[in-house]
Design a protein around this motif. Structure first.
Motif, PDB file in Angstrom:
ATOM      1  N   ASP A  91       0.831  -1.207   0.000  1.00  0.00           N
ATOM      2  CA  ASP A  91       0.000   0.000   0.000  1.00  0.00           C
ATOM      3  C   ASP A  91       0.866   1.258   0.000  1.00  0.00           C
ATOM      4  O   ASP A  91       0.529   2.261  -0.632  1.00  0.00           O
ATOM      5  CB  ASP A  91      -0.928   0.008   1.220  1.00  0.00           C
ATOM      6  CG  ASP A  91      -2.096  -0.952   1.056  1.00  0.00           C
ATOM      7  OD1 ASP A  91      -2.445  -1.252  -0.101  1.00  0.00           O
ATOM      8  OD2 ASP A  91      -2.644  -1.397   2.074  1.00  0.00           O
ATOM      9  N   GLN A  98      -5.942  -1.822  -5.666  1.00  0.00           N
ATOM     10  CA  GLN A  98      -5.878  -0.437  -5.196  1.00  0.00           C
ATOM     11  C   GLN A  98      -6.347   0.563  -6.247  1.00  0.00           C
ATOM     12  O   GLN A  98      -6.216   1.765  -6.070  1.00  0.00           O
ATOM     13  CB  GLN A  98      -4.439  -0.076  -4.789  1.00  0.00           C
ATOM     14  CG  GLN A  98      -3.933  -0.824  -3.569  1.00  0.00           C
ATOM     15  CD  GLN A  98      -3.054  -2.000  -3.964  1.00  0.00           C
ATOM     16  OE1 GLN A  98      -3.166  -2.511  -5.069  1.00  0.00           O
ATOM     17  NE2 GLN A  98      -2.207  -2.443  -3.053  1.00  0.00           N
ATOM     18  N   ARG A 103      -9.426   3.794  -5.859  1.00  0.00           N
ATOM     19  CA  ARG A 103      -9.125   5.066  -5.192  1.00  0.00           C
ATOM     20  C   ARG A 103      -8.051   5.861  -5.933  1.00  0.00           C
ATOM     21  O   ARG A 103      -8.047   7.096  -5.890  1.00  0.00           O
ATOM     22  CB  ARG A 103      -8.730   4.834  -3.731  1.00  0.00           C
ATOM     23  CG  ARG A 103      -7.455   4.058  -3.486  1.00  0.00           C
ATOM     24  CD  ARG A 103      -7.212   3.946  -1.980  1.00  0.00           C
ATOM     25  NE  ARG A 103      -5.994   3.224  -1.649  1.00  0.00           N
ATOM     26  CZ  ARG A 103      -5.948   1.912  -1.435  1.00  0.00           C
ATOM     27  NH1 ARG A 103      -7.050   1.192  -1.537  1.00  0.00           N
ATOM     28  NH2 ARG A 103      -4.806   1.328  -1.110  1.00  0.00           N
ATOM     29  N   TRP A 123     -14.527  10.685  -3.983  1.00  0.00           N
ATOM     30  CA  TRP A 123     -13.397  10.244  -3.167  1.00  0.00           C
ATOM     31  C   TRP A 123     -13.834   9.234  -2.107  1.00  0.00           C
ATOM     32  O   TRP A 123     -13.224   8.165  -1.961  1.00  0.00           O
ATOM     33  CB  TRP A 123     -12.741  11.447  -2.507  1.00  0.00           C
ATOM     34  CG  TRP A 123     -11.548  11.090  -1.675  1.00  0.00           C
ATOM     35  CD1 TRP A 123     -11.440  11.109  -0.319  1.00  0.00           C
ATOM     36  CD2 TRP A 123     -10.285  10.638  -2.162  1.00  0.00           C
ATOM     37  NE1 TRP A 123     -10.187  10.707   0.070  1.00  0.00           N
ATOM     38  CE2 TRP A 123      -9.460  10.412  -1.041  1.00  0.00           C
ATOM     39  CE3 TRP A 123      -9.771  10.403  -3.432  1.00  0.00           C
ATOM     40  CZ2 TRP A 123      -8.149   9.956  -1.170  1.00  0.00           C
ATOM     41  CZ3 TRP A 123      -8.471   9.947  -3.556  1.00  0.00           C
ATOM     42  CH2 TRP A 123      -7.679   9.735  -2.424  1.00  0.00           C
ATOM     43  N   LEU A 124     -14.910   9.517  -1.384  1.00  0.00           N
ATOM     44  CA  LEU A 124     -15.370   8.620  -0.326  1.00  0.00           C
ATOM     45  C   LEU A 124     -15.888   7.297  -0.895  1.00  0.00           C
ATOM     46  O   LEU A 124     -15.631   6.225  -0.340  1.00  0.00           O
ATOM     47  CB  LEU A 124     -16.464   9.307   0.499  1.00  0.00           C
ATOM     48  CG  LEU A 124     -16.032  10.547   1.293  1.00  0.00           C
ATOM     49  CD1 LEU A 124     -17.245  11.181   1.976  1.00  0.00           C
ATOM     50  CD2 LEU A 124     -14.964  10.186   2.313  1.00  0.00           C
ATOM     51  N   SER A 148     -15.089   5.781  -3.730  1.00  0.00           N
ATOM     52  CA  SER A 148     -14.023   4.939  -4.264  1.00  0.00           C
ATOM     53  C   SER A 148     -13.263   4.221  -3.149  1.00  0.00           C
ATOM     54  O   SER A 148     -12.872   3.060  -3.299  1.00  0.00           O
ATOM     55  CB  SER A 148     -13.051   5.775  -5.103  1.00  0.00           C
ATOM     56  OG  SER A 148     -12.376   6.730  -4.303  1.00  0.00           O
ATOM     57  N   ARG A 149     -13.062   4.899  -2.040  1.00  0.00           N
ATOM     58  CA  ARG A 149     -12.396   4.255  -0.905  1.00  0.00           C
ATOM     59  C   ARG A 149     -13.264   3.138  -0.332  1.00  0.00           C
ATOM     60  O   ARG A 149     -12.761   2.081   0.062  1.00  0.00           O
ATOM     61  CB  ARG A 149     -12.071   5.294   0.173  1.00  0.00           C
ATOM     62  CG  ARG A 149     -11.039   6.314  -0.273  1.00  0.00           C
ATOM     63  CD  ARG A 149     -10.713   7.317   0.823  1.00  0.00           C
ATOM     64  NE  ARG A 149      -9.952   6.695   1.899  1.00  0.00           N
ATOM     65  CZ  ARG A 149      -8.650   6.520   1.891  1.00  0.00           C
ATOM     66  NH1 ARG A 149      -7.939   6.893   0.840  1.00  0.00           N
ATOM     67  NH2 ARG A 149      -8.041   5.968   2.901  1.00  0.00           N
ATOM     68  N   SER A 150     -14.572   3.364  -0.292  1.00  0.00           N
ATOM     69  CA  SER A 150     -15.489   2.307   0.146  1.00  0.00           C
ATOM     70  C   SER A 150     -15.411   1.100  -0.785  1.00  0.00           C
ATOM     71  O   SER A 150     -15.393  -0.049  -0.345  1.00  0.00           O
ATOM     72  CB  SER A 150     -16.923   2.849   0.181  1.00  0.00           C
ATOM     73  OG  SER A 150     -17.851   1.814   0.395  1.00  0.00           O
ATOM     74  N   ASP A 163     -12.809   0.123  -2.671  1.00  0.00           N
ATOM     75  CA  ASP A 163     -11.556  -0.603  -2.461  1.00  0.00           C
ATOM     76  C   ASP A 163     -11.569  -1.396  -1.159  1.00  0.00           C
ATOM     77  O   ASP A 163     -11.055  -2.516  -1.094  1.00  0.00           O
ATOM     78  CB  ASP A 163     -10.382   0.375  -2.467  1.00  0.00           C
ATOM     79  CG  ASP A 163      -9.878   0.667  -3.873  1.00  0.00           C
ATOM     80  OD1 ASP A 163     -10.337   0.000  -4.815  1.00  0.00           O
ATOM     81  OD2 ASP A 163      -9.044   1.579  -4.026  1.00  0.00           O
ATOM     82  N   ARG A 164     -12.139  -0.818  -0.099  1.00  0.00           N
ATOM     83  CA  ARG A 164     -12.176  -1.536   1.178  1.00  0.00           C
ATOM     84  C   ARG A 164     -12.979  -2.825   1.074  1.00  0.00           C
ATOM     85  O   ARG A 164     -12.614  -3.845   1.664  1.00  0.00           O
ATOM     86  CB  ARG A 164     -12.790  -0.638   2.267  1.00  0.00           C
ATOM     87  CG  ARG A 164     -11.842   0.389   2.841  1.00  0.00           C
ATOM     88  CD  ARG A 164     -12.362   0.927   4.170  1.00  0.00           C
ATOM     89  NE  ARG A 164     -13.715   1.458   4.054  1.00  0.00           N
ATOM     90  CZ  ARG A 164     -13.993   2.724   3.756  1.00  0.00           C
ATOM     91  NH1 ARG A 164     -13.008   3.585   3.519  1.00  0.00           N
ATOM     92  NH2 ARG A 164     -15.244   3.141   3.680  1.00  0.00           N
TER      93      ARG A 164
END
Length: 432
Positions: free
Chosen positions: A16, A146, A149, A300-301, A303-305, A307-308
């Motif tokens: 990461d 990855q 994001r 932004w939020l 895309s992070r969700s 990937d998680r």
């Protein structure tokens, strides 16, 4: 994610952290380039506030002429990606940025319908290949796990281009009008084109073509990244052009058409919709920034969700449905305030769907097909940039209102969501 290389006395590598180093090195410049390219693409929406009257453009003509940008753009995207894959991103992306900047600046000198149409087509041809080229380029550097994001860091330039660019456009249009005897909309085209040329020159000297050129990565970090990307690469080079006849890729392109139909319709017409609420040109610039600013945060939020959770299909489809609902509500909102809330919801969903869609797309079609396939999908989808503004112009010209036009736009993301869900389910079934 921490992996250890399969060799004696290997140094543990934080994957990461390696990807984050790559992102901080590459994405800011690429996103800045996309920011100014998108601004050059859609600032016509602000120029139209005074340009249309001065040059006698009707709503129907403006809607069509604004969208002809995508004729040259779509025709040349796949060849552009192929050339970039062969000659390298540093040279090719720099060429794209400088050439579109020159043509965007030349738009300040249009004098008729024909001159406007010609330069819009040339601008699309010059810019063709930049977004899909960057998306392809990032697959050379970022593993699929990855990617959402990282793509969001690049694609966030779409809503930011409008959120930040809208007030700037409004101020140029208001404060520069009449300076040196030149109309404000002409200053708008000229001044907002200059950063593209400057960034193109920076790109030529700064951007690395290959992972082997990344001297800012430690040797063990380069080896880890090479190994991670090799696991996703094809065993041998195949026919890149087969993507042009792949039904799966054509279907994904049709889904993307639906997803971005609303995005382009709003980008070219939102300043005029807001001005119709009674706002001044300067106020319209700041109010237009609100929906797009919220879209940037949502992108932004979301895309992070994605990937998680390691999931892209439901994230893309649900965001598209939100965009559709927002447009439908905006169509018949009883007050300007409620209309702004609904338009903000629409912009939020439209923006949030982009990075998860491209993460799904690049991981689904594979590395070989991505060379031409990403550009083909983007080309098909961006035909909505011709269709969306034109539909709105025709409906607005016929009815004098935007309500029915917004309902037409609402159908696009809804159909796109249904197609993405179906494609994702078929891909899961194929893997079983």
């Amino acid at each position: 994610m921490t992996l250890t290389l399969d060799r004696p006395a290997a140094i543990p590598v934080d994957g990461d952290r390696v990807v984050a180093k790559v992102a901080w090195r590459l994405v800011p410049l690429l996103a800045a380039g996309f920011f100014v390219s998108y601004l050059d693409r859609v600032n016509v929406g602000f120029a139209a506030l005074t340009m249309n009257k001065e040059l006698g453009f009707t709503p129907e003509f403006y809607g069509w002429a604004a969208g002809v940008f995508f004729i040259g753009y779509c025709l040349l995207e796949a060849p552009s990606n192929y050339v970039m894959h062969r000659v390298g991103a540093r040279l090719w992306l720099a060429r794209i940025m400088v050439s579109w900047g020159v043509i965007a600046a030349a738009t300040a000198f249009i004098w008729s319908e024909n001159s406007f149409v010609v330069l819009r087509v040339l601008l699309g041809a010059a810019e063709a290949g930049f977004p899909p080229g960057v998306i392809l380029y990032l697959t050379y550097w970022v593993p699929a796990a990855q990617r959402a994001r990282i793509l969001a860091g690049f694609l966030i330039a779409v809503p930011l281009g409008s959120a930040i660019g809208s007030p700037i456009s409004g101020m140029i249009l208001s404060t520069m009008d009449g300076v040196s005897g030149v109309a404000g909309w002409r200053w708008l085209y000229f001044l907002e084109a200059l950063p593209s040329i400057a960034l193109g020159l920076v790109c030529f000297f700064y951007l690395p073509d290959r992972l082997a050129d990344a001297k800012w990565l430690a040797p063990n970090e380069r080896r880890w990244l090479e190994a991670a990307l090799a696991r996703e690469a094809p065993a041998h080079e195949e026919n890149y052009w087969r993507a042009l006849a792949d039904p799966r890729i054509l279907t994904i392109g049709a889904a993307y058409f639906g997803l971005v139909l609303a995005l382009y319709g709003l980008s070219f017409w939102l300043p005029q919709i807001i001005k119709g609420f009674g706002a001044s040109i300067l106020a319209a610039g700041f109010l237009t920034a609100i929906p797009h600013g919220c879209g940037a945060v949502a992108m932004w939020l979301w895309s992070r969700s994605s990937d998680r959770r390691g999931e892209t299909v439901a994230h893309t489809a649900s965001a598209a449905i939100v965009a559709s609902v927002g447009l439908a509500c905006a169509a018949y909102a009883p007050t300007p305030v409620l209309a702004m809330v609904a338009l903000t919801v629409a912009a939020l969903g439209s923006a949030a769907a982009l990075p998860t869609f491209w993460s799904f797309c690049t991981s689904t079609i594979g590395a070989t097909d991505a060379v031409v396939g990403v550009a083909l999908i983007n080309s098909i989808g961006n035909l909505s940039g011709l269709a969306g503004p034109y539909f709105i112009g025709v409906i607005k010209g016929a009815t004098g209102e935007f309500s029915d036009a917004l309902l037409v736009l609402a159908a696009g993301p809804l159909l796109g969501a249904a197609m993405i869900w179906r494609i994702g389910r078929a891909s899961r079934d194929a893997r079983k």
